[in-house]
Design an enzyme around this catalytic site. Structure first.
Site, short mmCIF file in Angstrom:
data_model
loop_
_atom_site.label_atom_id
_atom_site.label_comp_id
_atom_site.label_asym_id
_atom_site.label_seq_id
_atom_site.Cartn_x
_atom_site.Cartn_y
_atom_site.Cartn_z
NE ARG A 1 -4.20 -1.53 0.12
CZ ARG A 1 -5.29 -1.67 0.86
NH1 ARG A 1 -5.56 -0.82 1.81
NH2 ARG A 1 -6.11 -2.65 0.61
NE ARG B 1 -7.15 5.10 2.34
CZ ARG B 1 -7.93 4.20 2.92
NH1 ARG B 1 -9.16 4.51 3.25
NH2 ARG B 1 -7.47 3.01 3.19
NE ARG C 1 -9.61 7.46 -2.48
CZ ARG C 1 -10.79 7.87 -2.05
NH1 ARG C 1 -11.10 9.15 -2.10
NH2 ARG C 1 -11.67 7.00 -1.59
CG ASP D 1 -8.80 -3.22 -4.45
OD1 ASP D 1 -8.18 -2.67 -3.52
OD2 ASP D 1 -9.63 -4.13 -4.28
CE1 TYR E 1 -12.89 -7.66 1.48
CE2 TYR E 1 -11.32 -9.34 0.79
CZ TYR E 1 -11.65 -8.26 1.59
OH TYR E 1 -10.74 -7.78 2.49
O1 CP3 Z 1 -0.03 -1.99 -2.45
C1 CP3 Z 1 -0.26 -1.08 -3.26
O2 CP3 Z 1 0.14 0.11 -3.09
C2 CP3 Z 1 -0.97 -1.40 -4.57
C3 CP3 Z 1 -2.38 -1.20 -4.60
C4 CP3 Z 1 -3.28 -2.09 -3.77
C5 CP3 Z 1 -4.50 -1.63 -3.24
N1 CP3 Z 1 -5.16 -2.68 -2.71
C6 CP3 Z 1 -4.97 -0.22 -3.28
C7 CP3 Z 1 -6.04 0.20 -2.38
C8 CP3 Z 1 -3.20 -3.45 -3.47
C9 CP3 Z 1 -2.06 -4.44 -3.73
C10 CP3 Z 1 -4.41 -3.81 -2.81
C11 CP3 Z 1 -4.70 -5.18 -2.38
C12 CP3 Z 1 -5.94 -5.45 -1.64
N2 CP3 Z 1 -7.16 -4.87 -1.80
C13 CP3 Z 1 -6.07 -6.48 -0.68
C14 CP3 Z 1 -4.99 -7.46 -0.28
C15 CP3 Z 1 -3.98 -6.87 0.62
C16 CP3 Z 1 -4.47 -6.54 2.00
O3 CP3 Z 1 -4.44 -5.31 2.31
O4 CP3 Z 1 -4.83 -7.43 2.75
C17 CP3 Z 1 -7.39 -6.45 -0.22
C18 CP3 Z 1 -7.99 -7.36 0.83
C19 CP3 Z 1 -8.08 -5.43 -0.94
C20 CP3 Z 1 -9.51 -5.05 -0.87
C21 CP3 Z 1 -9.67 -3.68 -0.38
N3 CP3 Z 1 -9.37 -2.56 -1.12
C22 CP3 Z 1 -10.17 -3.27 0.87
C23 CP3 Z 1 -10.61 -4.19 1.98
C24 CP3 Z 1 -10.14 -1.88 0.87
C25 CP3 Z 1 -10.68 -0.95 1.95
C26 CP3 Z 1 -9.76 -0.85 3.10
C27 CP3 Z 1 -9.02 0.44 3.03
O5 CP3 Z 1 -7.79 0.44 3.29
O6 CP3 Z 1 -9.66 1.46 2.74
C28 CP3 Z 1 -9.59 -1.45 -0.35
C29 CP3 Z 1 -9.35 -0.06 -0.79
C30 CP3 Z 1 -8.00 0.29 -1.27
N4 CP3 Z 1 -7.22 -0.47 -2.09
C31 CP3 Z 1 -7.32 1.52 -1.01
C32 CP3 Z 1 -6.10 1.47 -1.69
C33 CP3 Z 1 -5.06 2.54 -1.76
C34 CP3 Z 1 -7.88 2.68 -0.20
C35 CP3 Z 1 -9.01 3.26 -0.99
C36 CP3 Z 1 -9.03 4.77 -1.03
O7 CP3 Z 1 -8.13 5.43 -1.58
O8 CP3 Z 1 -10.04 5.28 -0.54
#
Ligand code: CP3
Length: 343
Positions: free
Chosen positions: A25, A29, A38, A75, A152
């Site tokens: 990540r 944010r 974003r 994602d 999910y």
């Molecule tokens: O790692 C990186 O920088 C690459 C991008 C990336 C994102 N999600 C961007 C993201 C990667 C590799 C993921 C993987 C992901 N997504 C996983 C597996 C890794 C883990 O964290 O366990 C999972 C379970 C998801 C599903 C997901 N996406 C969830 C549960 C959420 C909400 C939780 C949160 O942190 O808000 C997301 C949103 C998400 N994916 C964000 C980002 C940067 C935040 C969204 C935003 O900008 O509002």
């Protein structure tokens, strides 16, 4: 030259004086420039599907910190969407999906080879990044592992215990396995296309692997991962794969032996003496700083970073966090961590 990239050297089994480093990540944010882009995109999914802006946020942490790897911005839930599920994000709460709980709903999913139109912008993001990344930075593609994605799709949201997916597995195994198989086939196709678009490494995120136990772990975490890696290696034997069976505990060992990954990503609970003795003698490991320390900072951040570097210094190691960096992290702490690693 590709063979001089530090991340690829570690993945090939080389023990380096200073480990290469990136963060899960890392585009997120906690960075003001991410929030600005974003906002420009409108919302999270629009950002994922806007190749220029997705490439831009991927590059932001590379510019700021000079990480050894960039992970494409996307994602894991784009695959369910490409298979026909409705997916949206509720700000402050997380993802929501239309649910799959019946045989008819599973049968209505699109075929695995129908995903590419929807996912074409992701492949374009990778092509842009291969042109724009510094020559020393490795480009990582990724997907969710089938079990995690299925949790999910079945629940329609994130769940603390993955209860809806376990319930479907235990009451209607045929439907559960149909969903898992469709995700597995789509993931193979998606990752093959990512490699063809320029990904130099791919990572499989099985964030909820730890909730599968015993035979279920072998059938639904280990086996789909093994199948995906075998299919990728059949076409691209030289593209390294990082696997992340988060919270698998002692099962990390049999998983490592069975799946054919080049590197195991370690969660924060993995003991590093054990990891060095059991996992690292067979290949690269990646981990595992607690993301809370990126919020807390200070002496503990420095001492923990150094402890990890030292504990894994006897073999191939990529420095990373044990899970994603959180929005409340202080961007300055990343510099503190890097200084502790690179000194
Ligand atoms: O790692 C990186 O920088 C690459 C991008 C990336 C994102 N999600 C961007 C993201 C990667 C590799 C993921 C993987 C992901 N997504 C996983 C597996 C890794 C883990 O964290 O366990 C999972 C379970 C998801 C599903 C997901 N996406 C969830 C549960 C959420 C909400 C939780 C949160 O942190 O808000 C997301 C949103 C998400 N994916 C964000 C980002 C940067 C935040 C969204 C935003 O900008 O509002």
């Amino acid at each position: 030259m590709t063979e001089q990239k530090k991340l690829l050297r570690a993945l090939a089994g080389e023990t380096l004086d200073t480990p290469p480093v990136w963060m899960m990540r890392q585009a997120g944010r906690y960075l003001p420039e991410y929030k600005a882009t974003r906002a420009q995109a409108g919302d999270f999914l629009s950002l994922c599907y806007n190749s220029d802006l997705a490439a831009e946020v991927t590059l932001q942490p590379i510019r700021r910190y000079g990480f050894d790897a960039a992970i494409m911005f996307a994602d894991i839930l784009l695959v369910p969407q490409a298979l026909g599920a409705d997916v949206w994000f509720v700000t402050g709460e997380g993802p929501r999906l239309s649910t799959i709980t019946t045989a008819d709903q599973a049968a209505a999913l699109k075929p695995a080879d129908a995903i590419h139109d929807k996912l074409a912008p992701i492949y374009e993001t990778l092509r842009i990044l291969r042109r724009e990344l510094p020559s020393e930075t490795t480009l990582i593609g990724f997907a969710g592992a089938p079990w995690t994605v299925a949790t999910y799709m079945i629940a329609g949201r994130g769940t603390p215990d993955q209860a809806p997916a376990h319930a479907l597995k235990n009451t209607d195994r045929a439907t559960f396995e149909a969903v898992l198989d469709r995700i597995t086939d789509a993931t193979i196709q998606y990752l093959l296309m990512q490699i063809e678009a320029g990904a130099e490494v791919v990572k499989l995120f099985d964030s909820w692997a730890g909730s599968l136990k015993g035979d279920d772990f072998n059938k639904y975490a280990l086996e789909p991962t093994r199948k995906i890696i075998a299919a990728l290696k059949a076409k691209h034997p030289n593209i390294p794969v990082i696997a992340f069976p988060r919270e698998a505990g002692p099962a990390y060992a049999e998983f490592a032996k069975a799946v054919g990954a080049d590197c195991l990503a370690l969660d924060t609970k993995v003991d590093l003496k054990w990891a060095a003795d059991v996992l690292q003698k067979d290949g690269c490991v990646q981990g595992n700083l607690d993301p809370k320390l990126m919020v807390e900072g200070g002496d503990r951040l420095i001492s923990e970073t150094k402890r990890i570097v030292k504990a894994l210094s006897g073999g191939p190691h990529i420095f990373n966090l044990g899970h994603g960096i959180t929005p409340d992290a202080d961007p300055e702490n990343v510099h503190v961590m890097l200084e502790a690693i690179r000194g």
